[in-house]
Design a protein around this motif. Sequence first.
Motif, short mmCIF file in Angstrom:
data_model
loop_
_atom_site.label_atom_id
_atom_site.label_comp_id
_atom_site.label_asym_id
_atom_site.label_seq_id
_atom_site.Cartn_x
_atom_site.Cartn_y
_atom_site.Cartn_z
N HIS A 226 -40.61 1.75 75.95
CA HIS A 226 -39.38 2.34 76.46
C HIS A 226 -39.28 2.41 77.98
CE1 HIS A 226 -38.63 3.23 72.30
NE2 HIS A 226 -37.49 3.84 72.58
N HIS A 246 -29.93 -0.86 71.96
CA HIS A 246 -31.15 -0.15 72.35
C HIS A 246 -32.42 -0.84 71.83
CE1 HIS A 246 -33.73 3.26 73.29
NE2 HIS A 246 -34.16 3.26 72.04
N ILE A 250 -35.72 -2.48 73.63
CA ILE A 250 -37.06 -1.95 73.33
C ILE A 250 -37.99 -3.08 72.87
CG2 ILE A 250 -38.36 -0.37 71.79
CD1 ILE A 250 -36.45 0.73 74.28
ZN ZN Z 1 -35.90 4.13 71.27
#
Ligand code: ZN
Length: 342
Positions: A226, A246, A250
Amino acid sequence: MSDVRIAPIAETLPEFLEKHQFSAVAVLVDYHTQKFCYPLVKNWLSKHTIIRIKAGEEYKHLHTCETIWEALTNANFDRHGLLLNLGGGVIGDMGGFCAATYKRGIAFAQIPTTLLAQVDASVGGKLGIDFHGFKNHIGVFKLPETVLIDPVFLQTLPERELRSGFAEVIKHCLIADAAKWDEIRRRDLTEQNLSELVAHSVAVKQRVVEQDPTEKGLRKILNFGHTLGHAVETYFLAQPRKRLLHGEAIAVGMVTEAFLAHQKKMIDATLLAEIEEYIFSVYGKVNLTGADVEPIVALTLQDKKNQGKQVRMALLDGPGRCAFDIPVTRAEMRQALDYYRG
Ligand code: ZN
Ligand code: NAD
Protein backbone atom coordinates in the motif's frame (compact mmCIF):
# COMPACT_ATOMS: atom_id res chain seq x y z
CA MET A 1 -14.11 -5.88 18.07
CA SER A 2 -17.31 -5.52 16.13
CA ASP A 3 -19.31 -8.50 15.24
CA VAL A 4 -18.88 -9.76 11.66
CA ARG A 5 -21.47 -12.15 10.28
CA ILE A 6 -21.06 -14.01 7.01
CA ALA A 7 -24.50 -15.37 6.16
CA PRO A 8 -27.55 -14.53 4.04
CA ILE A 9 -28.72 -10.99 4.71
CA ALA A 10 -32.27 -12.33 5.07
CA GLU A 11 -31.09 -14.00 8.29
CA THR A 12 -28.67 -11.50 9.73
CA LEU A 13 -30.37 -8.16 9.08
CA PRO A 14 -33.76 -8.86 10.72
CA GLU A 15 -31.97 -10.44 13.67
CA PHE A 16 -29.74 -7.40 14.14
CA LEU A 17 -32.57 -4.87 13.85
CA GLU A 18 -34.75 -6.85 16.22
CA LYS A 19 -32.01 -6.85 18.85
CA HIS A 20 -31.33 -3.11 18.81
CA GLN A 21 -34.60 -1.20 18.31
CA PHE A 22 -33.19 1.94 16.68
CA SER A 23 -35.28 5.12 16.71
CA ALA A 24 -34.88 5.48 12.94
CA VAL A 25 -33.01 3.81 10.08
CA ALA A 26 -31.40 5.38 7.03
CA VAL A 27 -29.81 3.41 4.21
CA LEU A 28 -26.86 4.94 2.37
CA VAL A 29 -26.56 3.74 -1.23
CA ASP A 30 -25.04 4.84 -4.49
CA TYR A 31 -26.69 4.48 -7.88
CA HIS A 32 -25.42 0.91 -8.40
CA THR A 33 -26.10 -0.43 -4.94
CA GLN A 34 -29.56 1.10 -4.99
CA LYS A 35 -30.23 -0.79 -8.19
CA PHE A 36 -28.56 -4.11 -7.40
CA CYS A 37 -28.35 -4.46 -3.62
CA TYR A 38 -31.15 -2.43 -2.08
CA PRO A 39 -33.85 -4.81 -3.48
CA LEU A 40 -32.26 -7.59 -1.42
CA VAL A 41 -32.44 -5.65 1.85
CA LYS A 42 -35.52 -3.45 1.67
CA ASN A 43 -37.93 -6.24 2.59
CA TRP A 44 -36.28 -6.56 5.98
CA LEU A 45 -36.61 -2.89 6.84
CA SER A 46 -39.68 -1.12 8.15
CA LYS A 47 -39.95 2.65 7.66
CA HIS A 48 -36.59 4.06 6.58
CA THR A 49 -34.93 6.92 4.72
CA ILE A 50 -32.84 6.31 1.62
CA ILE A 51 -29.82 8.53 1.12
CA ARG A 52 -28.38 8.18 -2.35
CA ILE A 53 -25.03 9.55 -3.40
CA LYS A 54 -23.07 9.37 -6.65
CA ALA A 55 -20.92 6.28 -7.17
CA GLY A 56 -17.14 6.38 -7.21
CA GLU A 57 -14.02 7.42 -5.34
CA GLU A 58 -14.25 10.96 -6.73
CA TYR A 59 -17.32 11.52 -4.53
CA LYS A 60 -15.60 10.37 -1.34
CA HIS A 61 -15.20 13.94 -0.16
CA LEU A 62 -16.50 16.57 2.19
CA HIS A 63 -19.25 17.85 -0.12
CA THR A 64 -20.85 14.41 -0.18
CA CYS A 65 -20.62 14.26 3.61
CA GLU A 66 -22.61 17.48 3.74
CA THR A 67 -25.33 15.83 1.64
CA ILE A 68 -25.41 12.90 4.06
CA TRP A 69 -25.47 15.04 7.22
CA GLU A 70 -28.16 17.17 5.63
CA ALA A 71 -30.33 14.14 4.84
CA LEU A 72 -29.98 12.87 8.42
CA THR A 73 -30.91 16.31 9.73
CA ASN A 74 -33.93 16.55 7.41
CA ALA A 75 -35.09 13.12 8.61
CA ASN A 76 -34.85 14.41 12.22
CA PHE A 77 -32.36 11.71 13.09
CA ASP A 78 -31.60 11.64 16.81
CA ARG A 79 -28.68 9.88 18.49
CA HIS A 80 -30.51 6.55 18.62
CA GLY A 81 -30.81 6.22 14.85
CA LEU A 82 -28.90 3.79 12.64
CA LEU A 83 -27.12 4.42 9.37
CA LEU A 84 -26.89 1.29 7.22
CA ASN A 85 -24.04 1.60 4.74
CA LEU A 86 -24.99 -0.53 1.76
CA GLY A 87 -22.19 -0.51 -0.75
CA GLY A 88 -18.49 -0.75 -1.43
CA GLY A 89 -15.59 0.79 0.45
CA VAL A 90 -16.54 4.32 -0.53
CA ILE A 91 -20.00 4.02 1.02
CA GLY A 92 -18.62 2.21 4.07
CA ASP A 93 -15.72 4.61 4.75
CA MET A 94 -17.70 7.79 4.13
CA GLY A 95 -21.01 6.62 5.62
CA GLY A 96 -19.16 5.42 8.71
CA PHE A 97 -17.32 8.73 8.98
CA CYS A 98 -20.57 10.70 8.68
CA ALA A 99 -22.27 8.50 11.29
CA ALA A 100 -19.29 8.76 13.65
CA THR A 101 -19.43 12.56 13.53
CA TYR A 102 -23.18 13.29 13.22
CA LYS A 103 -24.29 14.60 16.63
CA ARG A 104 -20.95 13.25 17.96
CA GLY A 105 -21.76 9.75 16.77
CA ILE A 106 -24.71 7.57 15.91
CA ALA A 107 -24.76 3.82 15.33
CA PHE A 108 -23.86 2.49 11.91
CA ALA A 109 -23.69 -0.94 10.34
CA GLN A 110 -21.76 -2.05 7.28
CA ILE A 111 -23.33 -4.18 4.57
CA PRO A 112 -20.38 -4.44 2.19
CA THR A 113 -21.31 -5.26 -1.38
CA THR A 114 -17.95 -5.32 -3.19
CA LEU A 115 -15.27 -7.94 -2.71
CA LEU A 116 -12.88 -5.23 -1.54
CA ALA A 117 -15.30 -4.01 1.08
CA GLN A 118 -16.17 -7.53 2.24
CA VAL A 119 -12.58 -8.72 2.71
CA ASP A 120 -11.04 -5.46 3.83
CA ALA A 121 -12.73 -2.06 4.09
CA SER A 122 -15.70 -3.11 6.24
CA VAL A 123 -13.52 -4.76 8.88
CA GLY A 124 -11.36 -2.85 11.33
CA GLY A 125 -13.07 0.48 11.90
CA LYS A 126 -11.04 2.80 9.69
CA LEU A 127 -13.37 5.49 8.34
CA GLY A 128 -12.71 8.55 6.29
CA ILE A 129 -12.72 10.61 3.16
CA ASP A 130 -10.22 11.94 0.64
CA PHE A 131 -9.01 15.52 0.94
CA HIS A 132 -7.20 17.75 -1.58
CA GLY A 133 -6.23 14.71 -3.62
CA PHE A 134 -4.89 12.72 -0.66
CA LYS A 135 -6.58 9.40 0.02
CA ASN A 136 -8.33 8.89 3.36
CA HIS A 137 -6.66 12.06 4.64
CA ILE A 138 -9.46 12.98 7.05
CA GLY A 139 -10.98 10.26 9.18
CA VAL A 140 -11.42 8.43 12.46
CA PHE A 141 -11.25 4.96 13.93
CA LYS A 142 -14.65 3.71 15.03
CA LEU A 143 -16.16 0.26 14.90
CA PRO A 144 -19.58 -0.36 13.41
CA GLU A 145 -22.32 -2.05 15.44
CA THR A 146 -22.06 -4.95 13.06
CA VAL A 147 -20.78 -6.03 9.65
CA LEU A 148 -23.20 -8.17 7.66
CA ILE A 149 -21.48 -9.93 4.77
CA ASP A 150 -23.48 -11.82 2.17
CA PRO A 151 -21.49 -13.12 -0.82
CA VAL A 152 -24.67 -13.01 -2.91
CA PHE A 153 -24.04 -9.28 -3.52
CA LEU A 154 -20.90 -10.15 -5.50
CA GLN A 155 -23.01 -11.68 -8.27
CA THR A 156 -23.78 -8.28 -9.79
CA LEU A 157 -20.34 -6.80 -9.28
CA PRO A 158 -18.49 -5.95 -12.54
CA GLU A 159 -15.58 -8.29 -13.23
CA ARG A 160 -13.00 -5.51 -13.01
CA GLU A 161 -14.23 -4.57 -9.52
CA LEU A 162 -14.12 -8.21 -8.42
CA ARG A 163 -10.55 -8.52 -9.66
CA SER A 164 -9.59 -5.32 -7.86
CA GLY A 165 -10.94 -6.61 -4.55
CA PHE A 166 -9.11 -9.87 -5.05
CA ALA A 167 -5.81 -7.99 -4.54
CA GLU A 168 -6.64 -7.71 -0.83
CA VAL A 169 -7.28 -11.46 -0.69
CA ILE A 170 -3.84 -12.03 -2.21
CA LYS A 171 -2.37 -9.58 0.31
CA HIS A 172 -3.95 -11.37 3.28
CA CYS A 173 -2.53 -14.71 2.11
CA LEU A 174 0.94 -13.30 1.50
CA ILE A 175 1.24 -11.60 4.90
CA ALA A 176 -0.38 -14.26 7.04
CA ASP A 177 -0.91 -17.67 5.47
CA ALA A 178 1.73 -19.34 3.30
CA ALA A 179 -0.37 -22.45 2.67
CA LYS A 180 -3.30 -20.37 1.44
CA TRP A 181 -0.98 -18.37 -0.81
CA ASP A 182 0.23 -21.63 -2.29
CA GLU A 183 -3.35 -22.68 -2.90
CA ILE A 184 -4.66 -19.50 -4.53
CA ARG A 185 -1.65 -18.84 -6.73
CA ARG A 186 -2.38 -22.02 -8.69
CA ARG A 187 -5.79 -20.77 -9.81
CA ASP A 188 -7.17 -17.82 -11.70
CA LEU A 189 -9.76 -15.61 -10.04
CA THR A 190 -12.61 -17.37 -11.87
CA GLU A 191 -11.58 -20.71 -10.34
CA GLN A 192 -11.43 -19.50 -6.73
CA ASN A 193 -13.94 -20.35 -4.03
CA LEU A 194 -14.86 -16.78 -3.19
CA SER A 195 -17.14 -17.43 -0.21
CA GLU A 196 -14.42 -19.38 1.47
CA LEU A 197 -11.78 -16.76 0.65
CA VAL A 198 -13.97 -13.96 2.03
CA ALA A 199 -14.20 -15.83 5.35
CA HIS A 200 -10.43 -16.46 5.32
CA SER A 201 -9.57 -12.83 4.62
CA VAL A 202 -11.96 -11.51 7.26
CA ALA A 203 -10.42 -13.88 9.82
CA VAL A 204 -6.88 -12.75 8.97
CA LYS A 205 -7.81 -9.08 9.14
CA GLN A 206 -9.76 -9.44 12.39
CA ARG A 207 -6.93 -11.34 14.03
CA VAL A 208 -4.48 -8.58 13.21
CA VAL A 209 -6.81 -5.68 14.08
CA GLU A 210 -7.77 -7.24 17.42
CA GLN A 211 -4.14 -7.14 18.51
CA ASP A 212 -3.60 -3.54 17.43
CA PRO A 213 -6.84 -1.64 16.72
CA THR A 214 -5.28 1.81 16.19
CA GLU A 215 -2.26 0.78 14.15
CA LYS A 216 0.52 1.45 16.64
CA GLY A 217 2.41 -1.63 15.46
CA LEU A 218 1.30 -4.99 14.08
CA ARG A 219 -1.69 -3.62 12.15
CA LYS A 220 0.79 -1.92 9.84
CA ILE A 221 1.38 -5.29 8.13
CA LEU A 222 -2.01 -4.82 6.45
CA ASN A 223 -0.35 -2.02 4.53
CA PHE A 224 1.83 -4.40 2.56
CA GLY A 225 1.65 -3.24 -1.06
CA HIS A 226 0.00 0.00 0.00
CA THR A 227 2.86 2.48 0.30
CA LEU A 228 3.87 2.38 -3.34
CA GLY A 229 0.35 1.15 -4.23
CA HIS A 230 -1.36 4.23 -2.79
CA ALA A 231 1.22 6.49 -4.40
CA VAL A 232 0.54 4.88 -7.79
CA GLU A 233 -3.22 5.13 -7.21
CA THR A 234 -3.01 8.81 -6.22
CA TYR A 235 -0.69 9.62 -9.13
CA PHE A 236 -3.10 8.22 -11.70
CA LEU A 237 -6.17 9.82 -10.09
CA ALA A 238 -5.21 13.00 -11.91
CA GLN A 239 -5.17 11.19 -15.28
CA PRO A 240 -8.74 10.03 -15.91
CA ARG A 241 -7.84 7.75 -18.80
CA LYS A 242 -5.16 5.90 -16.86
CA ARG A 243 -7.01 5.86 -13.54
CA LEU A 244 -6.59 2.58 -11.65
CA LEU A 245 -8.94 0.82 -9.27
CA HIS A 246 -7.59 0.50 -5.74
CA GLY A 247 -6.68 -3.18 -6.04
CA GLU A 248 -5.03 -2.66 -9.42
CA ALA A 249 -2.72 -0.10 -7.82
CA ILE A 250 -2.11 -2.39 -4.84
CA ALA A 251 -1.10 -5.11 -7.29
CA VAL A 252 1.68 -2.78 -8.51
CA GLY A 253 2.51 -2.05 -4.88
CA MET A 254 2.79 -5.73 -3.97
CA VAL A 255 5.22 -6.47 -6.80
CA THR A 256 7.42 -3.43 -6.16
CA GLU A 257 7.42 -3.92 -2.40
CA ALA A 258 8.18 -7.64 -2.83
CA PHE A 259 11.17 -6.52 -4.88
CA LEU A 260 12.28 -4.27 -1.99
CA ALA A 261 11.91 -7.16 0.45
CA HIS A 262 14.09 -9.27 -1.80
CA GLN A 263 16.70 -6.50 -2.08
CA LYS A 264 16.80 -6.39 1.70
CA LYS A 265 17.22 -10.18 1.80
CA MET A 266 13.91 -10.64 3.60
CA ILE A 267 12.43 -12.96 0.96
CA ASP A 268 14.12 -15.28 -1.53
CA ALA A 269 14.09 -15.05 -5.31
CA THR A 270 11.56 -17.89 -5.59
CA LEU A 271 8.88 -16.04 -3.63
CA LEU A 272 9.53 -12.83 -5.55
CA ALA A 273 9.17 -14.71 -8.84
CA GLU A 274 5.95 -16.41 -7.68
CA ILE A 275 4.42 -13.09 -6.65
CA GLU A 276 5.38 -11.40 -9.89
CA GLU A 277 4.16 -14.22 -12.05
CA TYR A 278 0.82 -14.54 -10.32
CA ILE A 279 0.10 -10.83 -10.05
CA PHE A 280 1.00 -10.20 -13.69
CA SER A 281 -1.22 -13.12 -14.72
CA VAL A 282 -4.21 -11.69 -12.82
CA TYR A 283 -3.69 -7.94 -13.38
CA GLY A 284 -1.33 -7.58 -16.30
CA LYS A 285 1.30 -4.88 -16.04
CA VAL A 286 0.54 -1.19 -15.62
CA ASN A 287 2.38 0.90 -18.16
CA LEU A 288 4.72 3.17 -16.15
CA THR A 289 7.11 5.55 -17.88
CA GLY A 290 10.34 6.99 -16.56
CA ALA A 291 8.48 10.29 -16.03
CA ASP A 292 5.99 8.56 -13.75
CA VAL A 293 8.61 7.34 -11.30
CA GLU A 294 9.71 10.54 -9.54
CA PRO A 295 6.22 11.90 -8.75
CA ILE A 296 5.18 8.47 -7.48
CA VAL A 297 8.20 8.36 -5.16
CA ALA A 298 7.38 11.89 -3.99
CA LEU A 299 3.82 10.85 -3.14
CA THR A 300 5.02 8.15 -0.73
CA LEU A 301 6.11 10.97 1.59
CA GLN A 302 2.42 11.66 2.29
CA ASP A 303 1.94 8.12 3.57
CA LYS A 304 0.31 7.97 6.98
CA LYS A 305 2.74 5.26 8.15
CA ASN A 306 5.79 7.47 7.85
CA GLN A 307 7.61 9.01 10.76
CA GLY A 308 8.81 12.46 9.83
CA LYS A 309 10.36 12.40 6.38
CA GLN A 310 11.39 8.77 6.58
CA VAL A 311 9.28 6.39 4.49
CA ARG A 312 8.55 3.15 6.35
CA MET A 313 6.99 0.12 4.79
CA ALA A 314 5.44 -3.20 5.66
CA LEU A 315 7.62 -5.73 3.84
CA LEU A 316 7.28 -9.49 3.55
CA ASP A 317 9.87 -11.44 5.48
CA GLY A 318 8.99 -14.87 4.19
CA PRO A 319 5.93 -16.55 2.72
CA GLY A 320 2.98 -15.80 5.02
CA ARG A 321 5.03 -13.40 7.12
CA CYS A 322 5.34 -9.63 7.17
CA ALA A 323 7.46 -7.12 9.06
CA PHE A 324 6.66 -3.42 9.49
CA ASP A 325 8.35 -0.04 9.96
CA ILE A 326 11.14 -0.95 7.57
CA PRO A 327 12.87 2.26 6.41
CA VAL A 328 13.09 2.58 2.65
CA THR A 329 15.01 5.31 0.83
CA ARG A 330 13.88 7.24 -2.22
CA ALA A 331 16.65 5.61 -4.25
CA GLU A 332 15.39 2.15 -3.29
CA MET A 333 11.83 3.07 -4.30
CA ARG A 334 13.06 4.44 -7.62
CA GLN A 335 14.91 1.20 -8.17
CA ALA A 336 11.79 -0.85 -7.38
CA LEU A 337 9.64 1.13 -9.82
CA ASP A 338 12.35 0.82 -12.49
CA TYR A 339 12.45 -2.92 -11.85
CA TYR A 340 8.67 -3.08 -12.33
CA ARG A 341 8.93 -1.16 -15.61
CA GLY A 342 11.80 -3.30 -16.89
ZN1 ZN B 1 -6.25 -1.78 0.17
P1 NAD C 1 -16.67 1.52 -4.44
O1 NAD C 1 -17.37 1.66 -3.16
O2 NAD C 1 -16.50 2.74 -5.26
O3 NAD C 1 -17.41 0.41 -5.30
C1 NAD C 1 -16.95 0.14 -6.60
C2 NAD C 1 -18.07 0.23 -7.64
O4 NAD C 1 -18.91 -0.91 -7.53
C3 NAD C 1 -18.99 1.43 -7.46
O5 NAD C 1 -19.33 1.91 -8.73
C4 NAD C 1 -20.23 0.83 -6.80
O6 NAD C 1 -21.37 1.56 -7.06
C5 NAD C 1 -20.28 -0.53 -7.43
N1 NAD C 1 -20.95 -1.58 -6.67
C6 NAD C 1 -20.83 -1.81 -5.34
N2 NAD C 1 -21.45 -2.95 -5.02
C7 NAD C 1 -21.98 -3.44 -6.16
C8 NAD C 1 -22.71 -4.63 -6.46
N3 NAD C 1 -22.97 -5.54 -5.53
N4 NAD C 1 -23.10 -4.82 -7.74
C9 NAD C 1 -22.78 -3.91 -8.71
N5 NAD C 1 -22.07 -2.79 -8.48
C10 NAD C 1 -21.66 -2.57 -7.22
O7 NAD C 1 -15.19 0.94 -4.25
P2 NAD C 1 -14.58 -0.31 -3.44
O8 NAD C 1 -13.58 -0.90 -4.34
O9 NAD C 1 -15.59 -1.17 -2.84
O10 NAD C 1 -13.84 0.42 -2.24
C11 NAD C 1 -12.77 1.30 -2.44
C12 NAD C 1 -12.65 2.21 -1.26
O11 NAD C 1 -12.43 1.45 -0.07
C13 NAD C 1 -11.50 3.18 -1.36
O12 NAD C 1 -11.99 4.47 -1.08
C14 NAD C 1 -10.54 2.74 -0.28
O13 NAD C 1 -9.84 3.80 0.29
C15 NAD C 1 -11.46 2.10 0.71
N6 NAD C 1 -10.81 1.13 1.60
C16 NAD C 1 -10.98 1.27 2.94
C17 NAD C 1 -10.40 0.37 3.81
C18 NAD C 1 -10.64 0.51 5.27
O14 NAD C 1 -9.98 -0.18 6.06
N7 NAD C 1 -11.55 1.33 5.69
C19 NAD C 1 -9.65 -0.69 3.33
C20 NAD C 1 -9.50 -0.81 1.96
C21 NAD C 1 -10.09 0.10 1.10
